[in-house]
Write an enzyme that holds these catalytic residues in place. Structure first.
Site, PDB file in Angstrom:
ATOM      1  N   LYS A  99       0.839  -1.199   0.000  1.00 10.60           N
ATOM      2  CA  LYS A  99       0.000   0.000   0.000  1.00 10.60           C
ATOM      3  C   LYS A  99       0.876   1.252   0.000  1.00 10.60           C
ATOM      4  CE  LYS A  99      -3.449   2.321   2.809  1.00 10.60           C
ATOM      5  NZ  LYS A  99      -4.384   2.277   3.925  1.00 10.60           N
ATOM      6  N   GLU A 148      10.565  -4.660   4.514  1.00 13.01           N
ATOM      7  CA  GLU A 148      10.656  -6.075   4.141  1.00 13.01           C
ATOM      8  C   GLU A 148      10.299  -6.251   2.660  1.00 13.01           C
ATOM      9  OE1 GLU A 148       8.992  -4.852   6.698  1.00 13.01           O
ATOM     10  OE2 GLU A 148       9.315  -6.038   8.515  1.00 13.01           O
ATOM     11  N   GLY A 195      -4.861  -1.770   4.911  1.00 10.86           N
ATOM     12  CA  GLY A 195      -4.055  -2.902   4.429  1.00 10.86           C
ATOM     13  C   GLY A 195      -4.717  -4.246   4.675  1.00 10.86           C
ATOM     14  N   ARG A 196      -5.229  -4.451   5.895  1.00 10.87           N
ATOM     15  CA  ARG A 196      -5.797  -5.765   6.231  1.00 10.87           C
ATOM     16  C   ARG A 196      -7.199  -5.958   5.680  1.00 10.87           C
ATOM     17  NH1 ARG A 196      -4.695  -2.472  10.385  1.00 10.87           N
ATOM     18  NH2 ARG A 196      -6.352  -1.720  11.749  1.00 10.87           N
ATOM     19  N   GLU A 242      -4.740  -6.703  14.812  1.00 13.47           N
ATOM     20  CA  GLU A 242      -4.241  -5.380  14.420  1.00 13.47           C
ATOM     21  C   GLU A 242      -5.388  -4.368  14.492  1.00 13.47           C
ATOM     22  OE1 GLU A 242      -2.519  -4.223  10.361  1.00 13.47           O
ATOM     23  OE2 GLU A 242      -0.673  -4.597  11.455  1.00 13.47           O
ATOM     24  N   HIS A 299      -4.655 -33.478  17.425  1.00 10.56           N
ATOM     25  CA  HIS A 299      -3.518 -34.311  17.815  1.00 10.56           C
ATOM     26  C   HIS A 299      -2.357 -33.461  18.323  1.00 10.56           C
ATOM     27  CE1 HIS A 299      -5.401 -37.970  16.293  1.00 10.56           C
ATOM     28  NE2 HIS A 299      -5.963 -37.137  15.440  1.00 10.56           N
ATOM     29  N   LYS A 339       9.310  -0.861  14.344  1.00  4.58           N
ATOM     30  CA  LYS A 339       9.889  -0.494  13.035  1.00  4.58           C
ATOM     31  C   LYS A 339      10.983   0.546  13.222  1.00  4.58           C
ATOM     32  CE  LYS A 339       5.732  -0.951  10.132  1.00  4.58           C
ATOM     33  NZ  LYS A 339       4.786  -0.219   9.288  1.00  4.58           N
TER      34      LYS A 339
HETATM   35  O1  F6P Z   1       3.232  -2.777   9.762  1.00  2.00           O
HETATM   36  C1  F6P Z   1       1.884  -3.062   9.647  1.00  2.00           C
HETATM   37  C2  F6P Z   1       1.378  -2.768   8.269  1.00  2.00           C
HETATM   38  O2  F6P Z   1       1.279  -1.404   8.076  1.00  2.00           O
HETATM   39  C3  F6P Z   1       0.056  -3.458   8.037  1.00  2.00           C
HETATM   40  O3  F6P Z   1      -1.011  -2.745   8.527  1.00  2.00           O
HETATM   41  C4  F6P Z   1       0.063  -3.609   6.561  1.00  2.00           C
HETATM   42  O4  F6P Z   1      -0.885  -4.539   6.129  1.00  2.00           O
HETATM   43  C5  F6P Z   1       1.490  -4.050   6.343  1.00  2.00           C
HETATM   44  O5  F6P Z   1       2.230  -3.305   7.277  1.00  2.00           O
HETATM   45  C6  F6P Z   1       2.029  -3.854   4.963  1.00  2.00           C
HETATM   46  O6  F6P Z   1       1.994  -2.520   4.573  1.00  2.00           O
HETATM   47  P1  F6P Z   1       2.194  -2.108   3.063  1.00  2.00           P
HETATM   48  O7  F6P Z   1       1.094  -2.728   2.269  1.00  2.00           O
HETATM   49  O8  F6P Z   1       2.157  -0.615   3.043  1.00  2.00           O
HETATM   50  O9  F6P Z   1       3.531  -2.627   2.609  1.00  2.00           O
END
Ligand code: F6P
Length: 533
Positions: free
Chosen positions: A194, A200, A252-253, A338, A369, A497
């Site tokens: 987003k 990452e 995002g979620r 979240e 199990h 972060k």
């Molecule tokens: O760090 C949490 C977050 O902001 C989530 O809410 C989001 O889904 C995820 O990181 C990834 O964010 P982006 O889509 O901006 O890379």
């Protein structure tokens, strides 16, 4: 109203709710819409408790908050944003206004562009340097990974496009493992972010870029981007024709319904993707129209509030007896924790009730199990949420599906009934006697009286998955609205972060660890002595 519920709970806490469960209750303590039925008869909620829970919901102004969300008001107050993931599945295109502007033409235009691109990839009209795309690698994390990864897995029986892989972790083992199995000349890399700044994702995207560059001349041609930040996607070198944008009013979620769902659309095709959206849209309509007692998301939320905030059960196990939903618990961990893992209410005051629960789970029967021992005999009560389909997709193996269903139903029955001491004694009376019989029997006692809900549906299809995911989204909304929190921000992820960014040069050995606390400095020291820098 909280106090009235607590008082009610104090009055009924010791009763065995099994005694309530008769045919009438089984017909009454359910909520159903479309293909999905929620049974909450196996809980200690009675008619009075339900009425009080509905009063709580009304007192919290959930109807007005819900209507404000669908109307595009900036209900995400700490970020000053509207919350309109529902617009992404508003297939009829009825106007949805944000600051007086209808967002639907843009939403539907992006959906059409995605459909054309997905078809091109599936048919080979969009190809890699080595020919038709064989593999799609979605690079994203959190909401830019969990939704599509969960849904691609859930809809595997509908998968007739290229193979789909998901890379999320910055751990190099993740991307290295995926890229090893792909041919760079026939792989499409989708960078899903987003913000297009997530460390990452951007690190993995650059690794994929370098990997493609080794074999492909026009590197950018095999990349697509899903983001709200079109300037950043351009700077990364992705052609605007393969950038699918969305607005900041999609959290995002909550983003699986739009561009972030591109890998799913490529996997199952645009038609099945529309069915997924249609399923969600039908749940939206139900959520907006149904009376609370018959309103599936509202009742699922109230059961959650009862178990967590009233009974004090801090965790909730999600147990799909549907292997296709094996990623659902992970998906719900982000969606629920979240969203509702907040300690202050919208106005900044401390919450005076617990925040949302810990959500966890695994598919059954594997869990049986592994951790079900604790669910049945541990000292803490863990409310369980079972999901099961009437039919699988393997007609020739239907007998296995029947065994699966029997296991699911047996678990909720066992949790409710338990096994008392005399029954336990009779189980081992032929092997032991006297004191040893008593000792052995006690180990075989199940207290029972442990609540669960069961969600049933005919079969896992795109439409059913859409209904189930939207059901959980609205459940989270209702729980958050009752708690008076903002379910749509996520400030709790920021501190880690920031500290990671500051620690990177320390880990690399470019800066000293002296300014760090003793524990962190000692950990850095150990890792450096073993090769991290
Ligand atoms: O760090 C949490 C977050 O902001 C989530 O809410 C989001 O889904 C995820 O990181 C990834 O964010 P982006 O889509 O901006 O890379």
């Amino acid at each position: 109203m909280w106090q009235k519920l607590r008082d009610h709970h104090a009055r009924v806490a010791d009763r065995r709710f099994e005694t309530l469960v008769d045919v009438d209750r089984a017909a009454d303590f359910v909520a159903q819409t479309g293909d999905v039925r929620l049974d909450y008869a196996k809980t200690n909620i009675d008619t009075e408790g339900r009425a009080l829970l509905i009063d709580l919901l009304e007192e919290a102004g959930v109807a007005a908050k819900r209507d404000a969300m669908f109307a595009g008001e900036p209900i995400n107050e700490t970020e000053g944003r509207a919350v309109l993931h529902t617009a992404l599945r508003n297939l009829d295109g009825d106007p949805v206004l944000v600051d007086g502007v209808d967002v639907m033409p843009g939403v539907l235009d992006t959906l059409s562009r995605m459909e054309r691109f997905a078809d091109d990839v599936r048919l080979g009209d969009f190809a890699g340097q080595g020919g038709k795309i064989t593999d799609v690698v979605n690079i994203g994390i959190g909401g830019s990974d969990l939704g599509p990864a969960m849904a691609v897995q859930a809809l595997a029986p509908y998968h007739d496009g290229p193979r789909c892989h998901f890379v999320s972790n910055v751990d190099p083992a993740d991307i290295a493992g995926v890229l090893r199995s792909c041919d760079p000349t026939t792989t499409l890399v989708i960078v899903a972010s987003k913000t297009f700044t997530t460390i990452e994702t951007m690190t993995n995207a650059r690794t994929a870029q370098a990997w493609i560059r080794q074999s492909v001349t026009d590197t950018g041609a095999q990349f697509a981007a899903l983001s709200t930040a079109e300037d950043k996607t351009a700077a990364f070198g992705i052609d605007p024709s393969r950038v699918f944008g969305f607005e900041d009013w999609v959290g995002g979620r909550y983003s699986i319904w739009g561009p972030i769902g591109l890998s799913l659309m490529i996997a199952i095709g645009p038609e099945a993707f529309r069915a997924f959206l249609r399923g969600a849209q039908s749940m939206d309509r139900h959520f907006r129209a149904a009376e609370w007692q018959y309103n599936l998301p509202a009742m699922l939320a109230l059961v959650g509030i009862w178990h967590n905030q009233i009974c004090g059960h801090a965790t909730r196990a999600v147990l799909p007896y549907d292997n296709l939903l094996s990623r659902l618990p992970a998906y719900l961990q982000q969606l629920e924790m979240e969203s509702n893992g907040k300690g202050v209410s919208m106005d900044g005051a401390d919450l005076d009730v617990p925040s949302g629960p810990v959500v966890w789970g695994e598919p059954g029967t594997n869990g049986q199990h592994a951790f079900y021992q604790l669910i049945h005999q541990g000292t803490r009560v863990i409310p369980c949420e079972f999901l099961v389909a009437a039919r699988g997709h393997e007609d020739d193996l239907h007998h296995q599906h029947q065994l699966l269903v029997a296991n699911c139903l047996a678990q909720s029955e066992a949790l409710m009934r338990g096994r008392d001491l005399s029954e336990a004694r009779s189980k081992v009376a032929d092997k032991f006697d006297g004191k040893e019989l008593e000792r052995q029997a006690r180990h075989r006692v199940f207290t029972g009286n442990r609540p669960s809900v069961t969600i049933v549906y005919p079969q896992m299809t795109p439409e059913v998955l859409g209904q189930i995911v939207a059901l959980y989204e609205h459940r989270v909304f209702v729980e958050g609205a009752i708690l008076g929190i903002n379910s749509f921000d996520q400030w709790g992820v920021e501190l880690g972060k920031e500290l990671a960014t500051a620690l990177q040069p320390v880990v690399e050995g470019k800066e000293s660890a002296d300014s760090k606390d003793g524990s962190t400095a000692a950990l850095v020291d150990f890792l450096q002595n073993h090769g991290v820098s």
